[in-house]
Design a protein around this motif. Structure first.
Motif, mmCIF file in Angstrom:
data_model
loop_
_atom_site.group_PDB
_atom_site.id
_atom_site.type_symbol
_atom_site.label_atom_id
_atom_site.label_comp_id
_atom_site.label_asym_id
_atom_site.label_seq_id
_atom_site.Cartn_x
_atom_site.Cartn_y
_atom_site.Cartn_z
ATOM 1 N N TYR A 37 -24.275 9.525 -36.766
ATOM 2 C CA TYR A 37 -23.054 9.257 -36.899
ATOM 3 C C TYR A 37 -22.604 8.533 -35.459
ATOM 4 C CZ TYR A 37 -22.790 12.465 -40.774
ATOM 5 O OH TYR A 37 -22.950 13.050 -41.857
ATOM 6 N N HIS A 38 -22.965 8.847 -34.443
ATOM 7 C CA HIS A 38 -22.270 8.634 -33.213
ATOM 8 C C HIS A 38 -23.569 7.621 -32.464
ATOM 9 C CE1 HIS A 38 -20.654 12.427 -33.808
ATOM 10 N NE2 HIS A 38 -19.537 11.924 -34.152
ATOM 11 N N ASN A 39 -23.266 6.193 -32.707
ATOM 12 C CA ASN A 39 -24.315 5.201 -32.395
ATOM 13 C C ASN A 39 -23.584 4.443 -31.299
ATOM 14 O OD1 ASN A 39 -26.345 5.890 -34.437
ATOM 15 N ND2 ASN A 39 -24.554 5.174 -35.661
ATOM 16 N N TYR A 40 -24.397 4.478 -30.125
ATOM 17 C CA TYR A 40 -24.107 3.691 -28.903
ATOM 18 C C TYR A 40 -24.589 2.495 -28.722
ATOM 19 C CZ TYR A 40 -23.959 2.881 -24.015
ATOM 20 O OH TYR A 40 -23.905 2.110 -22.579
ATOM 21 N N ARG A 41 -25.963 2.232 -28.977
ATOM 22 C CA ARG A 41 -26.557 1.055 -28.703
ATOM 23 C C ARG A 41 -27.463 0.765 -29.941
ATOM 24 N NH1 ARG A 41 -28.807 0.739 -22.788
ATOM 25 N NH2 ARG A 41 -26.694 0.021 -22.683
ATOM 26 N N VAL A 42 -27.396 -0.568 -30.312
ATOM 27 C CA VAL A 42 -28.442 -1.022 -31.323
ATOM 28 C C VAL A 42 -29.178 -2.260 -30.792
ATOM 29 C CG1 VAL A 42 -28.673 -2.100 -33.570
ATOM 30 C CG2 VAL A 42 -26.915 -0.240 -33.331
ATOM 31 N N SER A 43 -30.513 -2.358 -31.020
ATOM 32 C CA SER A 43 -31.094 -3.340 -30.558
ATOM 33 C C SER A 43 -32.189 -3.884 -31.560
ATOM 34 C CB SER A 43 -31.942 -3.150 -29.077
ATOM 35 O OG SER A 43 -31.085 -2.776 -28.193
ATOM 36 N N PHE A 44 -32.330 -5.155 -31.690
ATOM 37 C CA PHE A 44 -33.550 -5.501 -32.418
ATOM 38 C C PHE A 44 -34.369 -6.723 -31.886
ATOM 39 C CE2 PHE A 44 -29.956 -7.977 -34.202
ATOM 40 C CZ PHE A 44 -30.084 -9.140 -34.102
ATOM 41 N N LEU A 45 -35.710 -6.728 -32.167
ATOM 42 C CA LEU A 45 -36.586 -7.487 -31.555
ATOM 43 C C LEU A 45 -37.252 -8.117 -32.740
ATOM 44 C CD1 LEU A 45 -37.906 -8.465 -28.714
ATOM 45 C CD2 LEU A 45 -39.687 -6.714 -29.124
ATOM 46 N N ILE A 46 -37.316 -9.589 -32.477
ATOM 47 C CA ILE A 46 -37.877 -10.158 -33.599
ATOM 48 C C ILE A 46 -38.969 -11.301 -32.938
ATOM 49 C CG2 ILE A 46 -37.770 -12.064 -35.325
ATOM 50 C CD1 ILE A 46 -34.945 -11.148 -35.509
ATOM 51 N N PRO A 47 -40.277 -10.735 -32.872
ATOM 52 C CA PRO A 47 -41.360 -11.694 -32.332
ATOM 53 C C PRO A 47 -41.363 -13.132 -32.840
ATOM 54 C CG PRO A 47 -42.181 -9.531 -32.711
ATOM 55 C CD PRO A 47 -40.891 -9.701 -33.445
ATOM 56 N N GLU A 48 -41.825 -14.232 -32.310
ATOM 57 C CA GLU A 48 -42.053 -15.575 -32.815
ATOM 58 C C GLU A 48 -40.720 -16.127 -33.591
ATOM 59 O OE1 GLU A 48 -44.377 -17.225 -32.230
ATOM 60 O OE2 GLU A 48 -46.387 -15.854 -32.369
ATOM 61 N N CYS A 49 -39.681 -15.896 -32.738
ATOM 62 C CA CYS A 49 -38.191 -16.128 -32.990
ATOM 63 C C CYS A 49 -37.569 -16.501 -31.923
ATOM 64 C CB CYS A 49 -37.571 -15.016 -33.844
ATOM 65 S SG CYS A 49 -35.876 -15.645 -34.213
ATOM 66 N N GLY A 50 -37.125 -17.961 -31.906
ATOM 67 C CA GLY A 50 -36.196 -18.410 -30.861
ATOM 68 C C GLY A 50 -34.555 -18.440 -31.161
ATOM 69 N N ILE A 51 -34.477 -18.618 -32.417
ATOM 70 C CA ILE A 51 -33.085 -18.790 -32.854
ATOM 71 C C ILE A 51 -32.819 -17.831 -33.803
ATOM 72 C CG2 ILE A 51 -31.068 -20.505 -33.534
ATOM 73 C CD1 ILE A 51 -32.926 -22.718 -32.651
ATOM 74 N N LEU A 52 -31.563 -17.277 -33.851
ATOM 75 C CA LEU A 52 -31.303 -16.319 -34.895
ATOM 76 C C LEU A 52 -30.820 -17.060 -35.979
ATOM 77 C CD1 LEU A 52 -31.137 -13.069 -34.750
ATOM 78 C CD2 LEU A 52 -28.935 -13.133 -34.266
#
Length: 340
Positions: A37-52
């Protein structure tokens, strides 16, 4: 006995790794996200990607808002008006030291990590039970405790799932207190020539000269999130870490980090969109989604008691492969149950 006593004094850490597929009927990925329930930080990493992609960018920008209320009396969270306006189901869980617990006069249980000398207690209050029984002696006792016997006040971060309630209701409801609306902070970076570990979805434990293990990947992710150097140069006195082997160098990798108070439903949407990332052919064989909980949260998953005096970490990480297989890594520190 002396050796065992010393081992108990060393902060322990637990890491649970499992693999499955998002298409499996018994996959529990959604349940584990929804009950953290108590989420402070979310990170995602996408290799071979320059633009979301536009879809991911839209979700990132819509992760807020949340609210900060200063010196909020605890009794405000058990009033009939508050429960009827904001609460559909849930419990108020308090982690109290021995003196405070005794002063409240409430019924609770000793912390399971207290040891022989009990110095911490857990009080769990079912808000829906109070809502359905406003004239009960139990409600009267809790209300008396929070209003008169031990009028506790805390600074709160508040957020809730989408309902028929307008977002502005939170600001107006707590207008008599110091309340501020916040949006999560978003940090993005594109890394060039990033050395990445080679992973195989069926090799969770790794295989020499073929694939790295889940544990090695988690260590590597921590270094990447800290923007540490990964080349282990002899004149680098800050970090001697290097990428596990085997590895490959990717031309670009996109890292996005969202910091604030982030609801599980928002993380579910991000996870679903990352799964759809591979609907069209991509160079990347995998992407990751990492979530960290607040160090001083009273619980980790569900109602599992969480301690923070010796670390406070509780986190999970998804490795999403292009064939819809995934690895799930869940970690907690000292004074925590084993992740579910």
């Amino acid at each position: 006995m002396a050796t065992l006593r010393r081992l108990r004094e060393v902060p322990r850490h637990l890491l649970v790794c499992e693999k499955s597929n998002f298409g499996h009927d018994k996959s529990r990925h959604r349940h584990l996200v929804e009950t953290h329930y108590h989420n402070y930080r979310v990170s995602f990493l996408i290799p071979e990607c320059g633009i979301l992609s536009k879809e991911l960018e839209k979700l990132v920008m819509e992760t807020g808002p949340y609210y900060f209320v200063k010196n909020l009396p605890l009794y405000e969270l058990i009033t009939q008006e508050f429960i009827n306006t904001f609460v559909k189901k849930g419990k108020l869980i308090l982690s109290l030291d021995k003196d405070t617990y005794e002063e409240t006069g409430l019924q609770g249980r000793p912390s399971q990590y207290s040891g022989r000398k009990i110095m911490k207690f857990i009080v769990s209050i079912d808000l829906m039970d109070l809502s359905f029984n406003p004239d009960s002696k139990k409600y009267e006792r809790i209300s008396w405790s929070f209003k008169e016997k031990k009028p506790l006040k805390f600074d709160f971060l508040l957020a809730w799932h989408h309902t028929a309630v307008e977002e502005s209701t939170m600001m107006s409801y707590f207008s008599s207190y110091q309340v501020q609306e916040h949006q999560p902070k978003i940090a993005v970076s594109t890394m060039s020539d990033l050395q990445c570990p080679v992973l195989q979805s069926y090799e969770l434990r790794g295989k020499p000269e073929v694939a790295c293990s889940a544990g090695e990947l988690l260590d590597w992710l921590g270094a990447v999130f800290c923007h540490a150097e990964l080349n282990n140069e002899p004149n680098n006195f800050i970090s001697t870490y290097c990428c596990p082997q085997p590895s490959v160098v990717v031309a670009k990798a996109y890292l996005c980090t969202i910091t604030g108070f982030i609801l599980p439903e928002k993380i579910c949407l991000l996870l679903d969109q990352l799964c759809h990332y591979f609907d069209e052919p991509k160079l990347a064989p995998w992407v990751t989604l990492s979530v960290q909980g607040f160090a001083d949260s009273p619980v980790s998953w569900r109602e599992n008691e969480h301690g923070f005096r010796k670390g406070g970490e509780h986190l999970y990480n998804f490795v999403i492969f292009n064939n819809q297989d995934y690895w799930l890594q869940m970690a907690v520190g000292a004074n925590d149950d084993c992740p579910p």
